[in-house]
Design a protein around this motif. Structure first.
Motif, mmCIF file in Angstrom:
data_model
loop_
_atom_site.group_PDB
_atom_site.id
_atom_site.type_symbol
_atom_site.label_atom_id
_atom_site.label_comp_id
_atom_site.label_asym_id
_atom_site.label_seq_id
_atom_site.Cartn_x
_atom_site.Cartn_y
_atom_site.Cartn_z
ATOM 1 N N VAL A 17 -1.169 -3.086 12.714
ATOM 2 C CA VAL A 17 -0.146 -2.075 12.989
ATOM 3 C C VAL A 17 0.778 -1.866 11.792
ATOM 4 C CG1 VAL A 17 1.840 -1.503 14.436
ATOM 5 C CG2 VAL A 17 -0.264 -2.357 15.482
ATOM 6 N N PRO A 18 1.333 -2.932 11.179
ATOM 7 C CA PRO A 18 2.151 -2.703 9.976
ATOM 8 C C PRO A 18 1.384 -2.018 8.856
ATOM 9 C CG PRO A 18 2.516 -4.912 10.812
ATOM 10 C CD PRO A 18 1.370 -4.352 11.589
ATOM 11 N N LEU A 76 1.010 2.500 5.527
ATOM 12 C CA LEU A 76 0.118 3.438 4.849
ATOM 13 C C LEU A 76 0.544 4.875 5.113
ATOM 14 C CD1 LEU A 76 -2.479 3.773 3.150
ATOM 15 C CD2 LEU A 76 -3.754 3.844 5.306
ATOM 16 N N TYR A 77 0.942 5.159 6.354
ATOM 17 C CA TYR A 77 1.404 6.511 6.693
ATOM 18 C C TYR A 77 2.690 6.859 5.933
ATOM 19 C CZ TYR A 77 3.458 10.309 9.407
ATOM 20 O OH TYR A 77 4.044 11.497 9.775
ATOM 21 N N ILE A 89 5.448 9.689 1.447
ATOM 22 C CA ILE A 89 6.312 9.639 0.266
ATOM 23 C C ILE A 89 5.600 10.197 -0.954
ATOM 24 C CG2 ILE A 89 7.491 8.077 -1.328
ATOM 25 C CD1 ILE A 89 8.080 6.282 1.084
ATOM 26 N N LEU A 90 4.347 9.825 -1.156
ATOM 27 C CA LEU A 90 3.583 10.335 -2.300
ATOM 28 C C LEU A 90 3.437 11.848 -2.230
ATOM 29 C CD1 LEU A 90 0.771 7.637 -2.604
ATOM 30 C CD2 LEU A 90 2.619 8.060 -4.231
ATOM 31 N N ASN A 91 3.201 12.362 -1.028
ATOM 32 C CA ASN A 91 3.080 13.807 -0.875
ATOM 33 C C ASN A 91 4.395 14.512 -1.188
ATOM 34 O OD1 ASN A 91 1.546 16.226 0.114
ATOM 35 N ND2 ASN A 91 3.163 16.212 1.654
ATOM 36 N N ARG A 92 5.520 13.930 -0.755
ATOM 37 C CA ARG A 92 6.823 14.523 -1.028
ATOM 38 C C ARG A 92 7.147 14.493 -2.529
ATOM 39 N NH1 ARG A 92 10.135 18.077 0.903
ATOM 40 N NH2 ARG A 92 9.702 17.210 2.981
#
Length: 377
Positions: free
Chosen positions: A211-212, A217-218, A223-226
């Motif tokens: 779960v973590p 990962l999400y 953040i990378l996309n932003r």
């Protein structure tokens, strides 16, 4: 000795693997075939891991405790993570090291269960802190919400410690029961057909890793996309962005466009630090989580002759994360690096320290930064 097929797998009594193997089973020595120099080298490496995990994380805790300027929300979370890693080095690693050398657990059944509780409590706490920091970075960079204050960080730390203790405490009272295979490094999850046992192991593995891992990962992908979107926008329309910022400052009366340099390092560097911690967590935690599940569900894996070798190496790989975290802090976070150098005795300092009036408090380019509110670790 009774055959394993006649044993009651639903019993919660403390059992050893010797009760489950047939008389014809021959266990191999885990260090058989290794020469003495190699054995000494491996022991020295493990001792270095233990000392680095203890001393490095202790320095982090002392710095945050002694320096009021270091007590930001993120630094308090990092101190809690360092404390969990330090206690893991004190209450688990020495006994695992002795067991690796002697090839047998010699500390008794009760302490084995207690050490297993400590191990999972400290590991789960470290994962919880890393998850909180990742979500906080996501909220700041993607959602533009900076809600984590030192007070809220302390509340989250208390909740995470309480949750970790509640999840790991059943191990100390033998529910579910743990197993000590011959020459095992510590109490481990063993093979059984009991559904309640399976459910507990799956719950621990989900909370510990799966779960973590998915949540972090999400957040990192978001953040990378932003950051990618912001970089493209800045490179495509630099003048319009700077004029927009200049208008907010009342500088529209200038005859020519206001020239500014855009510096995104204050975001990307903090994010990169957390990403490195996440990568270390994945590399060290994934093999151990897989091993624990295989030990519980796979009869063939749990009863194989080199089980001690596999469990020892994967356990120390999980411990390695505690030793690498202080090095990452020192490498990536300037505040921790400067504070660590200040705490170092003078006779250990090889480079002269600059006078106070010559030190730069800020970078000159920071005055002309065109960006959003800074968030510094």
């Amino acid at each position: 000795m009774e055959n394993s097929s006649t044993k009651d797998n639903t019993s919660l009594d403390f059992r050893t693997l010797a009760e489950y193997v047939t008389p014809t089973t021959v266990w191999q020595d885990p260090i058989q075939g290794l020469n003495l120099p190699l054995q000494v080298f491996l022991c020295l490496v493990i001792i270095c891991v233990l000392l680095l995990a203890f001393l490095g994380n202790m320095v982090i805790c002392v710095m945050v405790y002694q320096r009021a300027a270091m007590r930001s929300a993120i630094n308090i979370l990092l101190a809690s993570l360092a404390f969990a890693d330090m206690m893991l080095a004190v209450l688990n690693m020495p006994f695992a090291l002795v067991t690796m050398v002697t090839t047998r657990w010699i500390f008794g059944e009760v302490f084995c269960r207690i050490s297993a509780m400590f191990f999972w409590m400290f590991v789960l706490e470290g994962v919880a802190i890393l998850l909180i920091i990742s979500v906080d970075r996501f909220l700041i960079i993607v959602q533009k919400q900076d809600k984590l204050s030192p007070r809220r960080a302390k509340v989250l730390i208390a909740v995470s410690w309480s949750t970790s203790f509640c999840l790991s405490f059943p191990l100390a009272i033998g529910q579910p029961a743990l197993y000590i295979p011959p020459r095992a490094p510590q109490c481990v999850f063993g093979y059984t057909v009991e559904r309640g046992y399976h459910a507990y192991v799956v719950l621990i593995m989900m909370v510990f890793f799966f779960v973590p891992f998915l949540v972090m990962l999400y957040t990192f992908m978001g953040i990378l996309n932003r950051l990618r979107h912001n970089a493209l926008r800045i490179h495509s329309h630099p003048d319009s962005i700077c004029l927009s910022q200049a208008s907010k400052l009342g500088l529209m009366s200038l005859q020519r466009p206001f020239q500014m340099n855009v510096d995104m390092s204050f975001k990307t560097r903090a994010f990169t630090t957390i990403l490195i911690l996440f990568s270390v967590f994945t590399a060290c935690g994934a093999p151990f989580a897989t091993y624990s599940l295989l030990s519980t569900f796979s009869h063939t894996f749990y009863y194989r002759q080199n089980f001690f070798e596999i469990s020892t190496w994967l356990l120390w790989m999980c411990y390695l994360k505690s030793a690498l975290n202080p090095l990452i802090y020192y490498w990536r976070i300037k505040k921790f690096r400067d504070a660590c150098l200040d705490l170092m005795p003078k006779y250990f300092k090889f480079f002269p320290q600059l006078p106070g009036h010559t030190k730069r408090r800020i970078r000159p380019s920071a005055v002309y930064v065109c960006g959003e509110h800074r968030s510094v670790i």
